[in-house]
Design a protein around this motif. Sequence first.
Motif, PDB file in Angstrom:
ATOM      1  N   GLY A   8      32.534  -0.954  22.405  1.00 24.23           N
ATOM      2  CA  GLY A   8      31.382  -0.947  21.851  1.00 24.23           C
ATOM      3  C   GLY A   8      31.141  -2.104  21.019  1.00 24.23           C
ATOM      4  N   GLY A   9      29.672  -1.858  20.271  1.00 27.22           N
ATOM      5  CA  GLY A   9      29.183  -3.139  19.781  1.00 27.22           C
ATOM      6  C   GLY A   9      30.141  -3.637  18.609  1.00 27.22           C
ATOM      7  N   SER A  10      30.785  -2.669  17.629  1.00 33.75           N
ATOM      8  CA  SER A  10      31.493  -3.198  16.593  1.00 33.75           C
ATOM      9  C   SER A  10      33.000  -3.850  17.083  1.00 33.75           C
ATOM     10  N   VAL A  39      30.504  -3.758  28.340  1.00 35.43           N
ATOM     11  CA  VAL A  39      30.466  -4.357  26.878  1.00 35.43           C
ATOM     12  C   VAL A  39      29.064  -3.895  26.571  1.00 35.43           C
ATOM     13  N   SER A  40      29.114  -3.532  25.087  1.00 39.47           N
ATOM     14  CA  SER A  40      27.865  -3.323  24.540  1.00 39.47           C
ATOM     15  C   SER A  40      27.346  -4.521  23.881  1.00 39.47           C
ATOM     16  N   ALA A  41      26.270  -4.694  23.338  1.00 33.52           N
ATOM     17  CA  ALA A  41      25.796  -5.873  22.553  1.00 33.52           C
ATOM     18  C   ALA A  41      26.511  -5.871  21.273  1.00 33.52           C
ATOM     19  N   MET A  42      26.643  -7.334  20.940  1.00 36.16           N
ATOM     20  CA  MET A  42      27.526  -7.619  19.753  1.00 36.16           C
ATOM     21  C   MET A  42      26.815  -6.895  18.408  1.00 36.16           C
ATOM     22  N   GLY A  43      27.700  -6.205  17.661  1.00 40.74           N
ATOM     23  CA  GLY A  43      27.436  -5.520  16.217  1.00 40.74           C
ATOM     24  C   GLY A  43      26.045  -4.790  16.383  1.00 40.74           C
ATOM     25  N   LYS A  44      25.154  -5.472  15.462  1.00 39.79           N
ATOM     26  CA  LYS A  44      23.893  -4.799  15.458  1.00 39.79           C
ATOM     27  C   LYS A  44      22.764  -5.271  16.128  1.00 39.79           C
ATOM     28  N   THR A  45      23.121  -6.120  17.181  1.00 40.62           N
ATOM     29  CA  THR A  45      22.167  -7.090  18.002  1.00 40.62           C
ATOM     30  C   THR A  45      20.979  -6.079  18.511  1.00 40.62           C
ATOM     31  N   THR A  46      21.364  -4.953  19.186  1.00 45.77           N
ATOM     32  CA  THR A  46      19.887  -4.185  19.645  1.00 45.77           C
ATOM     33  C   THR A  46      18.963  -3.875  18.467  1.00 45.77           C
ATOM     34  N   ASP A  47      19.563  -3.338  17.468  1.00 44.24           N
ATOM     35  CA  ASP A  47      18.915  -2.799  16.213  1.00 44.24           C
ATOM     36  C   ASP A  47      17.916  -4.253  15.964  1.00 44.24           C
TER      37      ASP A  47
HETATM   38 MG    MG Z   1      25.196  -1.024  20.441  1.00 46.35          MG
END
Ligand code: MG
Length: 390
Positions: A8-10, A39-47
């Motif tokens: 996940g992102g975290s 993989v997800s996007a790094m940290g809060k990248t999507t937000d």
């Molecule tokens: Mg995410």
Amino acid sequence: MRIVQKYGGSSVATVEKLGQVADMVAAARRRGDDVVVVVSAMGKTTDDLIALAKKVSPEPARRELDMLVSTGERVSMALLSIAMQARGIDSISFTGSQSGIITSDRHFDARILEVRPYRIEDELDRGKVVIVAGYQGMSEKKEITTLGRGGSDTTAVALAAALGADRCEIYSDVDGVYSADPRVVADASHLPELRLELLQEMAEAGAKVLNAQAVEWARRSNIAIHARKTGDSVGANGHPEKQTVAREDADARARAVTGLGRVVCASASDVGLLAALLTELRVPALDVSVDDGGQARAVLPLLNVPDWPRCEAALVAAGVTMSEERSFVSVVGDGLLSEGRSLPMFLRSLRDANVMVHAVRATPLRLSAVVATSAQGDAERALHAALVRG
Ligand code: MG
Ligand code: ASP
């Protein structure tokens, strides 16, 4: 063994954390497993990307949002592959479309229709670790789509099914599924085992550990999900000490409390009209009901509706009545209506906690109430104390 791991992102929020993930993947590879990593996007990248789009225009088109937010996962997939290669592990990264994730054309909230992982199979045969960008796919018309917030889980489970993987491991910053959100309910307890059916109810009703569509895929394909914490060391059997294993045939009866923010209640005199409008506007519903007098009601979660002001205006113009934004709190478990005591306790504990209840939904697997957003935490704590702990 063939393993799909999702981070996940975290878990990939910084270069250091990404390196830690690369070490874990390398260890699995060196144990001799075939490994596909989502993989997800790094940290809060999507937000951050969504916020950026909203600075450019208050109502960005969903198609362009998909083009934008899908870049987040592309960054982490490439960086992780670079990190693998720096560790002497042969790897290659793929976007969702290169991985053969075929979706509906419902932008920002697409559903996976089919997975054609030919390129992944080829690269696994060549001995490579394959890194896949989660949360994204491609429609039949070759448009880039995303799978709804938290959708990297869905990528992982769908790939595990399509590749006939022996295991699907979902890594995040929590060591599995709890009986409530531990950040809200201090004495939430860890659930070592869980039936997928209950996990799906929990995910739909707002539990953030796993995406609801992912659990739906797991049920359909009979995949077991291992929810784990990134960095927890695994023993010789490849399992960490603490995790949650969710399987279709697990008989573990769990009771858990969930909370979902940002829902609205819609009410209309014509259910046909309401259903047609929601479909046309691409607004999902948690549930829809019609009462004896013909009044139709729907609970609408707004998480994957980036253009809500526009949708709301269209619904109101068509005569649909809308509540303000509220929260949806639930107790998930088995036989909640059959034993007859749960619903009265559910209502009493909310009343005793001075939580005003705007609407109630009850099924054998889930008791839910629509409450003011400011009361969500109190409601979750009260329900956990009365119906999970009590
Ligand atoms: Mg995410
Ligand atoms: N990056 C996406 C999100 O934040 C997808 C995911 O994390 O699974 O929603």
